[in-house]
Design a protein around this motif. Structure first.
Motif, mmCIF file in Angstrom:
data_model
loop_
_atom_site.group_PDB
_atom_site.id
_atom_site.type_symbol
_atom_site.label_atom_id
_atom_site.label_comp_id
_atom_site.label_asym_id
_atom_site.label_seq_id
_atom_site.Cartn_x
_atom_site.Cartn_y
_atom_site.Cartn_z
ATOM 1 N N GLY A 199 0.831 -1.194 0.000
ATOM 2 C CA GLY A 199 0.000 0.000 0.000
ATOM 3 C C GLY A 199 0.865 1.242 0.000
ATOM 4 O O GLY A 199 2.097 1.170 -0.001
ATOM 5 N N ASP A 200 0.206 2.392 0.013
ATOM 6 C CA ASP A 200 0.913 3.668 -0.092
ATOM 7 C C ASP A 200 1.093 4.362 1.250
ATOM 8 O O ASP A 200 2.026 5.133 1.439
ATOM 9 N N PHE A 201 0.181 4.103 2.179
ATOM 10 C CA PHE A 201 0.249 4.669 3.523
ATOM 11 C C PHE A 201 -0.047 3.547 4.512
ATOM 12 O O PHE A 201 -0.728 2.574 4.169
ATOM 13 N N VAL A 202 0.445 3.697 5.738
ATOM 14 C CA VAL A 202 0.179 2.674 6.748
ATOM 15 C C VAL A 202 -0.072 3.338 8.094
ATOM 16 O O VAL A 202 0.576 4.319 8.457
ATOM 17 N N LEU A 203 -1.053 2.790 8.812
ATOM 18 C CA LEU A 203 -1.431 3.286 10.137
ATOM 19 C C LEU A 203 -1.198 2.153 11.134
ATOM 20 O O LEU A 203 -1.690 1.034 10.938
ATOM 21 N N MET A 204 -0.449 2.446 12.185
ATOM 22 C CA MET A 204 -0.085 1.431 13.170
ATOM 23 C C MET A 204 -1.271 1.090 14.073
ATOM 24 O O MET A 204 -1.834 1.974 14.740
ATOM 25 N N CYS A 205 -1.673 -0.181 14.074
ATOM 26 C CA CYS A 205 -2.762 -0.612 14.950
ATOM 27 C C CYS A 205 -2.789 -2.139 15.015
ATOM 28 O O CYS A 205 -1.970 -2.813 14.389
ATOM 29 N N LEU A 206 -3.725 -2.677 15.774
ATOM 30 C CA LEU A 206 -3.876 -4.118 15.958
ATOM 31 C C LEU A 206 -5.236 -4.556 15.411
ATOM 32 O O LEU A 206 -6.154 -3.740 15.310
#
Length: 331
Positions: A199-206
């Motif tokens: 992907g182009d962006f990533v958001l840190m989470c579970l």
């Protein structure tokens, strides 16, 4: 002289306020060249044919020394290598000029603008900054200019460049729209080529990091290729409802991990402008006409969402500051 609601200063009144190098040797001659071809009586934009300017630009470059060319290569958005400059130097020179005078950018025909320049000039022409409220409108304007920009068949190289620039525009617009959320740690644009296919962006989470795959006007296989059974969002300026009204296509998206598809909820094509509709509304209407419910994701929430909702959806996740408690289970 006023063009497209912008005022362009005549050459005899323009000054080198920023102390640009090569002002008399390059910038002022190009400025004169373009100004002479402005037509205040036409309603056609862009209308200055870059193909007809090539001989004059090549002539201007021809009298510059090697050291002056080396200086010129550094005066645009970023330094242009000597090797890259050798490929169509008149195009590269025009990008350098337009980076310093973006007010001319949407007056030129038969040349692709760099994505950053297309966005910069769009802000000037429309009188707004790119925000969550304006980024779709900006894309609409850029697409319209690109459609009107070409009066001849593009070469293979030009077509390839156009596809690359189109993708760059979409990613940059989204990045600008999400600026208030992107912190480089919890949410950021991916720069590691080893994982960019995710992907182009990533958001840190579970339980999985949430990826965003940004596409331009069509989803198709390019969007599917981003899915790797991880949590991912499809984001784009999609113009066709057909890609999101097929049960098999929706199933394929969900099968590879997509939690939601964000569709533009303002018009992004001339047909939509004329019909006073948008892709999201067309999709909603299609499901309603069939008496079918809109698809849900694995969490039981909306799978198809308006693009204007993306910022608030991501903010809701990021409002949970502790990454150990931040999840996509309710997304």
């Amino acid at each position: 002289m006023k063009i497209l609601n912008i005022k362009i200063t005549p050459p005899n009144s323009v000054t080198n306020d920023r102390s640009l190098a090569l002002w008399d040797e390059f910038f002022l001659p190009i400025y004169n060249l373009l100004f002479q071809r402005l037509d205040v009586t036409t309603s056609n934009y862009p209308h200055i044919d870059f193909d007809l300017l090539r001989p004059a630009i090549i002539s201007i470059l021809g009298v510059l020394s090697d050291s002056q060319i080396a200086t010129l290569r550094k005066l645009g958005e970023k330094n242009i290598s000597a090797k890259d400059w050798e490929n169509a130097p008149e195009n590269k020179a025009m990008m350098v000029f337009l980076w310093n005078f973006p007010i001319f950018a949407n007056l030129l025909q038969n040349i692709h603008l760099l994505s950053s320049l297309a966005i910069r000039s769009t802000e000037i022409y429309n009188g707004f900054k790119i925000t969550p409220a304006t980024f779709v409108q900006a894309k609409q304007f850029i697409d319209k200019m690109n459609f009107q920009r070409w009066t001849r068949q593009q070469t293979d190289n030009e077509k390839q460049s156009g596809v690359s620039n189109l993708g760059g525009v979409s990613e940059t617009l989204l990045e600008l729209a999400m600026t208030s959320l992107i912190d480089g740690t919890n949410f950021f644009k991916t720069s590691n080529q080893k994982v960019q296919s995710y992907g182009d962006f990533v958001l840190m989470c579970l339980p999985n990091n949430l990826w965003l795959s940004v596409k331009s006007n069509f989803a198709r296989e390019r969007l599917l290729a981003s899915g790797y059974t991880t949590d991912i969002l499809g984001v784009g300026f999609f113009t066709s409802k057909d890609e999101f009204t097929s049960q098999s296509k929706i199933r394929n998206f969900q099968r590879v991990g997509f939690l939601a598809m964000y569709l533009p909820d303002i018009a992004v094509s001339d047909d939509q402008v004329r019909s006073n509709t948008n892709t999201f509304q067309e999709v909603v209407d299609e499901y309603a006409a069939r008496g079918a419910a809109l698809p849900l994701n694995i969490n039981g929430t909306s799978f198809l969402r308006p693009l204007s909702q993306l910022h608030s959806d991501l903010k809701k996740i990021l409002d949970v500051e502790d990454v150990k408690k931040r999840t996509t289970l309710d997304f």
